[in-house]
Design a protein around this motif. Structure first.
Motif, short mmCIF file in Angstrom:
data_model
loop_
_atom_site.label_atom_id
_atom_site.label_comp_id
_atom_site.label_asym_id
_atom_site.label_seq_id
_atom_site.Cartn_x
_atom_site.Cartn_y
_atom_site.Cartn_z
N PRO A 23 55.46 185.74 -55.92
CA PRO A 23 56.04 185.80 -57.28
C PRO A 23 55.26 186.75 -58.19
CG PRO A 23 55.76 183.51 -56.57
CD PRO A 23 55.11 184.37 -55.53
N LEU A 24 53.97 186.90 -57.93
CA LEU A 24 53.15 187.81 -58.76
C LEU A 24 53.49 189.27 -58.46
CD1 LEU A 24 49.72 185.94 -58.47
CD2 LEU A 24 51.38 185.86 -60.34
N VAL A 25 53.83 189.54 -57.21
CA VAL A 25 54.26 190.90 -56.86
C VAL A 25 55.63 191.17 -57.49
CG1 VAL A 25 54.84 192.47 -54.95
CG2 VAL A 25 52.94 190.83 -54.70
N ASP A 26 56.52 190.18 -57.38
CA ASP A 26 57.88 190.35 -57.93
C ASP A 26 57.84 190.58 -59.44
OD1 ASP A 26 58.85 189.97 -55.41
OD2 ASP A 26 59.31 187.84 -55.68
N SER B 149 52.49 184.07 -72.58
CA SER B 149 53.84 183.55 -72.85
C SER B 149 54.93 184.54 -72.42
CB SER B 149 53.99 183.21 -74.33
OG SER B 149 53.74 184.35 -75.11
N ALA B 150 54.54 185.80 -72.20
CA ALA B 150 55.53 186.79 -71.77
C ALA B 150 55.74 186.78 -70.25
CB ALA B 150 55.08 188.18 -72.22
N LEU B 151 54.88 186.05 -69.53
CA LEU B 151 54.99 186.00 -68.06
C LEU B 151 56.20 185.18 -67.65
CD1 LEU B 151 51.26 185.18 -67.22
CD2 LEU B 151 52.48 187.19 -66.35
N PRO B 152 56.90 185.57 -66.58
CA PRO B 152 57.96 184.70 -66.06
C PRO B 152 57.34 183.35 -65.68
CG PRO B 152 57.95 186.85 -64.95
CD PRO B 152 56.73 186.82 -65.81
N GLN B 153 58.01 182.27 -66.09
CA GLN B 153 57.46 180.92 -65.88
C GLN B 153 57.07 180.64 -64.44
OE1 GLN B 153 56.67 178.40 -68.19
NE2 GLN B 153 56.78 180.28 -69.40
N ASP B 154 57.89 181.15 -63.49
CA ASP B 154 57.63 180.78 -62.09
C ASP B 154 56.38 181.44 -61.52
OD1 ASP B 154 58.73 183.33 -62.05
OD2 ASP B 154 59.70 183.04 -60.11
N CYS B 155 55.82 182.41 -62.21
CA CYS B 155 54.63 183.04 -61.63
C CYS B 155 53.33 182.53 -62.27
CB CYS B 155 54.74 184.56 -61.63
SG CYS B 155 54.36 185.35 -63.17
N VAL B 156 53.44 181.69 -63.31
CA VAL B 156 52.22 181.20 -63.98
C VAL B 156 51.34 180.35 -63.05
CG1 VAL B 156 51.32 179.80 -65.88
CG2 VAL B 156 53.16 181.44 -66.30
N GLU C 281 41.90 180.89 -70.19
CA GLU C 281 41.99 180.20 -71.49
C GLU C 281 43.39 180.21 -72.07
OE1 GLU C 281 38.89 181.91 -73.85
OE2 GLU C 281 37.36 181.19 -72.45
N GLU C 282 44.14 181.29 -71.82
CA GLU C 282 45.48 181.33 -72.41
C GLU C 282 46.60 181.01 -71.40
OE1 GLU C 282 47.44 185.66 -72.37
OE2 GLU C 282 46.10 185.32 -74.05
N LEU C 283 46.21 180.67 -70.16
CA LEU C 283 47.25 180.35 -69.17
C LEU C 283 47.54 178.85 -69.17
CD1 LEU C 283 46.14 182.63 -66.18
CD2 LEU C 283 48.24 182.85 -67.52
N PRO C 284 48.79 178.45 -69.40
CA PRO C 284 49.10 177.01 -69.42
C PRO C 284 48.87 176.37 -68.06
CG PRO C 284 51.10 178.36 -69.60
CD PRO C 284 49.96 179.31 -69.66
N ALA D 15 51.09 180.39 -59.85
CA ALA D 15 50.49 181.26 -58.83
C ALA D 15 49.35 182.08 -59.42
CB ALA D 15 51.56 182.18 -58.24
N LEU D 16 49.53 182.54 -60.65
CA LEU D 16 48.49 183.35 -61.29
C LEU D 16 47.26 182.48 -61.59
CD1 LEU D 16 47.57 186.04 -62.43
CD2 LEU D 16 48.70 185.48 -64.59
N VAL D 17 47.50 181.25 -62.05
CA VAL D 17 46.37 180.34 -62.32
C VAL D 17 45.58 180.13 -61.04
CG1 VAL D 17 45.79 177.93 -62.86
CG2 VAL D 17 47.43 179.17 -64.29
N ASP D 18 46.29 179.80 -59.94
CA ASP D 18 45.59 179.55 -58.67
C ASP D 18 44.81 180.78 -58.21
OD1 ASP D 18 46.46 176.96 -58.52
OD2 ASP D 18 48.14 177.38 -57.18
N LEU D 19 45.40 181.94 -58.35
CA LEU D 19 44.73 183.16 -57.91
C LEU D 19 43.48 183.42 -58.73
CD1 LEU D 19 44.60 185.80 -56.25
CD2 LEU D 19 46.01 186.88 -58.02
N VAL D 20 43.60 183.33 -60.05
CA VAL D 20 42.46 183.63 -60.92
C VAL D 20 41.33 182.62 -60.71
CG1 VAL D 20 41.69 183.83 -63.31
CG2 VAL D 20 43.86 184.86 -62.62
N VAL D 21 41.68 181.35 -60.56
CA VAL D 21 40.65 180.33 -60.32
C VAL D 21 39.91 180.64 -59.02
CG1 VAL D 21 40.26 177.90 -59.72
CG2 VAL D 21 41.75 178.48 -61.63
#
Lengths: 264, 75
Positions: A194-197, A10-17, A73-76, A19-25
């Motif tokens: 966005p993940l780098v930013d 929940s502390a992550l900037p919304q716009d990078c969530v 599990e905790e990424l929306p 991208a993070l989901v796609d990367l981790v998957v």
């Protein structure tokens, strides 16, 4: 002044969530597939030691996938993933992992290119501001150090066996190359930007690709294995453009597999 | 280069905790030092070792031995 850590999703900037989901998957799916492919060589490596090492790498990769799936599990908005319910049909994996490796040289090329490309991306998260990722990366990279030694040692050994084996290695390199080299993203990082930013990754795109080529270029060149890379001063550069028009940023794979090209 | 199956043998030594003697845990056959490290780590992983080393068998200097000649690789 140090940048504050992001200790929960929940502390992550919304716009990078997304991208993070796609990367981790994609990271986890590729690691799971790599684990299954390594595992197919548990009892059929060229020596007993090689088979045991393939088994150990398979265990490591499946473990890395499990640890990374835990991040989802905790990424929306993350798709459901479980190592026990893994379905290859919707997995985001490199085309080179779609089918069993036809031979040991293919396993070694997957080890040298794909496994190490994923490790290079994870290395950019070693000091990630996103704590749940940072906490998982260190141990993965410790194990990847041995995967790198394994791949380098075997590539050199196989290449020294003669021109026929070097040709086989070159064919496998050409097949795995587009996905491995595109994995770092386009020049500016593309969807990883966005993940780098946000400080989740240290860098993406060209700087990561250049570091990867600085290790892989000399290895392939000294081993006499053909690959579209050459030395230019103290840098290693691509001799062919990467297939960006057919690169799927979300699935992190080249659509329709590698484009057909003449080998020479 | 050695053909597969004729690689040099490396003896594997490890210790579990600080202060414990380094002990012989087994051996691996590998074409070079780097792969010997990888193989030793994957084969002798039943314990959580504090330290592990591989030593080329040919580097071991006999003091008293039933052998008439130096211990060599692949023997």
């Amino acid at each position: 002044m140090s940048t504050p850590l992001l200790d929960r999703a929940s502390a992550l900037p919304q716009d990078c969530v997304p991208a993070l989901v796609d990367l981790v998957v994609a990271l986890a799916d590729n690691k799971h597939a790599l684990g299954l492919r390594y595992g197919e060589w548990c009892s059929s490596g060229p020596t007993i030691e090689a088979g045991v090492a393939a088994t150990a790498m398979a265990q490591d990769e499946l473990g890395h996938a499990r640890v990374l799936y835990g991040l989802l599990e905790e990424l929306p908005g993350a798709p459901h993933r479980s190592e026990h319910e893994w379905a290859a049909s919707d997995a985001r994996t490199a085309a080179f992992l779609d089918r069993p490796f036809p031979g040991w040289p293919h396993l070694i090329v997957a080890n040298v290119l794909l496994d190490q490309a994923l490790a290079s991306v994870l290395e950019t998260a070693l000091l990630s501001r996103y704590l749940p990722l940072r906490q998982r990366v260190r141990k993965i990279l410790e194990e990847e150090r041995y995967h790198a030694i394994h791949g380098q040692g075997w590539l050199r050994q196989l290449a020294a066996e003669g021109p026929r084996v070097r040709e086989l290695l070159g064919e496998a390199v050409r097949a795995a190359w587009p996905d491995a080299l595109c994995w770092f993203g386009p020049a500016d990082g593309g969807s990883l930007r966005p993940l780098v930013d946000a400080g989740v990754l240290r860098e993406a795109g060209d700087p990561v690709r250049e570091r990867f080529l600085a290790g892989t270029g000399p290895l392939l060149s000294q081993s006499g294995v053909a690959a579209p890379v050459r030395a230019e001063g103290d840098r290693w550069v691509l001799t062919e453009p990467l297939p960006w028009p057919v690169w799927d940023e979300r699935a992190r794979r080249v659509r329709g597999g590698a484009p057909e090209r003449d080998t020479r | 280069m050695k053909t597969i199956g004729e690689e040099p043998v490396y003896e594997v030594f490890a210790r579990r905790v600080e202060g414990e003697p380094l002990r012989h845990v087994g051996c691996v056959a590998a074409p070079a030092d780097a792969l010997a490290r990888v193989y030793a780590r994957s084969i002798y992983d039943e314990e959580s070792w504090l330290e592990m080393y591989v030593v080329p068998r040919r580097a071991i200097i006999p003091v008293e031995s039933v052998r008439g000649e130096a211990v060599d690789a692949h023997v």
